[in-house]
Design a protein around this motif. Structure first.
Motif, mmCIF file in Angstrom:
data_model
loop_
_atom_site.group_PDB
_atom_site.id
_atom_site.type_symbol
_atom_site.label_atom_id
_atom_site.label_comp_id
_atom_site.label_asym_id
_atom_site.label_seq_id
_atom_site.Cartn_x
_atom_site.Cartn_y
_atom_site.Cartn_z
ATOM 1 N N ASN A 17 47.568 -5.645 -30.747
ATOM 2 C CA ASN A 17 46.468 -6.486 -30.252
ATOM 3 C C ASN A 17 46.933 -7.611 -29.338
ATOM 4 N N ARG A 18 48.227 -7.669 -29.080
ATOM 5 C CA ARG A 18 48.722 -8.626 -28.086
ATOM 6 C C ARG A 18 48.227 -8.192 -26.712
ATOM 7 N N ARG A 19 47.735 -9.124 -25.942
ATOM 8 C CA ARG A 19 47.244 -8.802 -24.601
ATOM 9 C C ARG A 19 47.808 -9.795 -23.609
ATOM 10 N N ASP A 20 47.926 -9.378 -22.370
ATOM 11 C CA ASP A 20 48.205 -10.325 -21.298
ATOM 12 C C ASP A 20 46.876 -10.964 -20.918
ATOM 13 N N VAL A 21 46.820 -12.292 -20.972
ATOM 14 C CA VAL A 21 45.544 -12.982 -20.746
ATOM 15 C C VAL A 21 45.563 -13.670 -19.391
ATOM 16 N N ARG A 22 44.521 -13.441 -18.625
ATOM 17 C CA ARG A 22 44.403 -14.055 -17.291
ATOM 18 C C ARG A 22 43.316 -15.130 -17.296
ATOM 19 N N GLY A 23 43.195 -15.789 -16.160
ATOM 20 C CA GLY A 23 42.362 -16.994 -16.068
ATOM 21 C C GLY A 23 40.896 -16.831 -16.401
ATOM 22 N N LEU A 93 41.840 -7.746 -8.598
ATOM 23 C CA LEU A 93 42.469 -8.050 -9.894
ATOM 24 C C LEU A 93 42.721 -9.538 -10.030
ATOM 25 N N LYS A 94 42.438 -10.063 -11.216
ATOM 26 C CA LYS A 94 42.803 -11.446 -11.551
ATOM 27 C C LYS A 94 44.176 -11.353 -12.203
ATOM 28 N N LEU A 95 45.167 -11.985 -11.594
ATOM 29 C CA LEU A 95 46.537 -11.747 -12.046
ATOM 30 C C LEU A 95 47.255 -12.999 -12.530
ATOM 31 N N GLU A 96 46.513 -14.029 -12.810
ATOM 32 C CA GLU A 96 47.119 -15.273 -13.318
ATOM 33 C C GLU A 96 46.043 -16.145 -13.942
ATOM 34 N N GLY A 149 49.590 -15.302 -20.894
ATOM 35 C CA GLY A 149 49.680 -14.425 -19.724
ATOM 36 C C GLY A 149 50.960 -14.718 -18.959
ATOM 37 N N TRP A 150 51.573 -13.662 -18.479
ATOM 38 C CA TRP A 150 52.858 -13.770 -17.750
ATOM 39 C C TRP A 150 52.547 -13.646 -16.264
ATOM 40 N N VAL A 151 52.937 -14.630 -15.488
ATOM 41 C CA VAL A 151 52.703 -14.595 -14.038
ATOM 42 C C VAL A 151 54.043 -14.411 -13.340
ATOM 43 N N SER A 152 54.176 -13.305 -12.631
ATOM 44 C CA SER A 152 55.460 -13.054 -11.969
ATOM 45 C C SER A 152 55.334 -12.982 -10.451
ATOM 46 N N ILE A 153 54.117 -13.209 -9.950
ATOM 47 C CA ILE A 153 53.931 -13.131 -8.494
ATOM 48 C C ILE A 153 54.160 -14.540 -7.932
ATOM 49 N N LEU A 154 55.394 -14.965 -8.038
ATOM 50 C CA LEU A 154 55.788 -16.332 -7.677
ATOM 51 C C LEU A 154 57.160 -16.270 -7.023
ATOM 52 N N VAL A 186 41.890 -3.067 -25.038
ATOM 53 C CA VAL A 186 42.728 -2.147 -24.269
ATOM 54 C C VAL A 186 43.342 -2.926 -23.106
ATOM 55 N N PRO A 187 44.604 -2.680 -22.757
ATOM 56 C CA PRO A 187 45.180 -3.356 -21.586
ATOM 57 C C PRO A 187 44.278 -3.154 -20.359
ATOM 58 N N GLU A 188 44.042 -4.239 -19.644
ATOM 59 C CA GLU A 188 43.088 -4.171 -18.539
ATOM 60 C C GLU A 188 43.505 -3.168 -17.461
ATOM 61 N N LEU A 189 44.816 -3.111 -17.193
ATOM 62 C CA LEU A 189 45.268 -2.190 -16.136
ATOM 63 C C LEU A 189 45.089 -0.728 -16.552
ATOM 64 N N LYS A 190 44.955 -0.515 -17.870
ATOM 65 C CA LYS A 190 44.638 0.836 -18.349
ATOM 66 C C LYS A 190 43.135 1.090 -18.181
HETATM 67 C C1 LIG Z 1 57.689 -8.871 -16.993
HETATM 68 C C2 LIG Z 1 56.192 -8.916 -16.904
HETATM 69 C C3 LIG Z 1 55.585 -9.475 -15.800
HETATM 70 C C4 LIG Z 1 54.193 -9.518 -15.698
HETATM 71 N N1 LIG Z 1 53.597 -10.114 -14.610
HETATM 72 C C5 LIG Z 1 52.256 -10.178 -14.544
HETATM 73 C C6 LIG Z 1 51.605 -10.845 -13.461
HETATM 74 O O1 LIG Z 1 52.220 -11.390 -12.559
HETATM 75 N N2 LIG Z 1 50.256 -10.892 -13.460
HETATM 76 C C7 LIG Z 1 49.518 -10.295 -14.451
HETATM 77 O O2 LIG Z 1 48.286 -10.369 -14.395
HETATM 78 N N3 LIG Z 1 50.097 -9.671 -15.489
HETATM 79 C C8 LIG Z 1 51.447 -9.616 -15.551
HETATM 80 N N4 LIG Z 1 52.043 -8.990 -16.623
HETATM 81 C C9 LIG Z 1 51.206 -8.395 -17.673
HETATM 82 C C10 LIG Z 1 51.096 -6.884 -17.561
HETATM 83 O O3 LIG Z 1 50.253 -6.536 -16.511
HETATM 84 C C11 LIG Z 1 50.565 -6.373 -18.887
HETATM 85 O O4 LIG Z 1 51.506 -6.646 -19.890
HETATM 86 C C12 LIG Z 1 50.280 -4.863 -18.879
HETATM 87 O O5 LIG Z 1 49.291 -4.569 -17.960
HETATM 88 C C13 LIG Z 1 49.850 -4.363 -20.260
HETATM 89 O O6 LIG Z 1 48.747 -5.107 -20.725
HETATM 90 P P1 LIG Z 1 48.785 -5.941 -22.063
HETATM 91 O O7 LIG Z 1 49.961 -6.905 -21.959
HETATM 92 O O8 LIG Z 1 47.488 -6.665 -22.123
HETATM 93 O O9 LIG Z 1 49.003 -4.989 -23.166
HETATM 94 C C14 LIG Z 1 53.419 -8.958 -16.731
HETATM 95 C C15 LIG Z 1 54.041 -8.408 -17.862
HETATM 96 C C16 LIG Z 1 55.416 -8.391 -17.956
HETATM 97 C C17 LIG Z 1 56.064 -7.816 -19.183
#
Ligand SMILES: Cc1cc2nc3c(=O)[nH]c(=O)nc-3n(C[C@H](O)[C@H](O)[C@H](O)COP(=O)(O)O)c2cc1C
Length: 207
Positions: A17-23, A93-96, A149-154, A186-190
């Motif tokens: 249930n861990r998710r990447d959370v965006r804004g 896509l919202k990515l941060e 949420g992890w932001v790597s587009i930096l 579900v992971p959003e990108l899925k």
């Molecule tokens: C190393 C790493 C970098 C990531 N960078 C971004 C990012 O820049 N923007 C973003 O929206 N998600 C980022 N993510 C999140 C992934 O998109 C996300 O983990 C993946 O789609 C699976 O979704 P979930 O984490 O919700 O299960 C990153 C995840 C990892 C592990």
């Protein structure tokens, strides 16, 4: 300490249930200091090559720094949009969540000044250790019902300067933390069809 079957279920539930959370999901609600500390403490329990514990954390709450980091995200994401110009979904896509998240946390790798046990053949092991700390924090945050949420587009060097990172450090992750309106199932990108979920069979090779 011995764990039981219920512990494994709890652990798996937290992981699943861990998710990447965006804004678009963060709430404008303060995160209690003791919870931030609990998340950081979880990071400190991570394994590290040669027990080097090569992590440094910079906690960012200053709106000016967040705004500058966000500007850098915009510049880098404009470049990314061009790279993905054939995949029209990318631009939507919202990515941060840099500005929306009450807490931003930069996780750095401090380059060692002496030889590290276990790093004599593979030089990236220190950085990988920091990633272990990040995963621990991500899971602890989820167990506390706090989104991360992890932001790597930096651009690494610009961010290091903006956050006044100590010398000889590398940016491993820029994280956004805060309470959320919802954790997606579900992971959003899925769910958006950007990537399919891989099965164990696709990932496992037996020799
Ligand atoms: C190393 C790493 C970098 C990531 N960078 C971004 C990012 O820049 N923007 C973003 O929206 N998600 C980022 N993510 C999140 C992934 O998109 C996300 O983990 C993946 O789609 C699976 O979704 P979930 O984490 O919700 O299960 C990153 C995840 C990892 C592990």
């Amino acid at each position: 300490m011995q764990f039981n079957i219920e512990d494994t279920t709890t652990l798996l539930n937290i992981m699943k249930n861990r998710r990447d959370v965006r804004g678009n999901r963060f709430l404008n609600k303060e995160v209690e200091e003791e919870k931030i500390l609990k998340i950081l403490q979880a990071g400190l329990t991570a394994p590290s090559v040669g027990y080097s514990q090569p992590w440094k954390f910079i906690l960012i709450q200053d709106a000016k720094i967040k705004n500058s980091v966000f500007q850098n995200f915009e510049e880098e994401n404009n470049k990314a949009r061009k790279i993905f110009k054939d995949k029209t979904l990318y631009k939507d896509l919202k990515l941060e969540g840099i500005k929306e998240a009450p807490v931003n946390l930069a996780v750095l790798y401090k380059e060692p000044q002496e030889k590290i046990l276990g790093m004599t053949s593979q030089s990236k092991m220190g950085e990988y250790s920091v990633v272990c700390a990040i995963q621990n924090m991500w899971l602890m945050a989820r167990a506390l019902n706090i989104g991360l949420g992890w932001v790597s587009i930096l651009e690494e060097n610009k961010i290091l300067k903006l956050i006044k990172a100590p010398k000889n450090t590398k940016l491993i992750a820029y994280l956004c933390l805060g309470y959320v309106d919802e954790f997606l199932e579900v992971p959003e990108l899925k769910s958006l069809g950007w990537e399919d979920e891989k099965t164990l069979n696709e990932c496992l090779i037996i020799r």
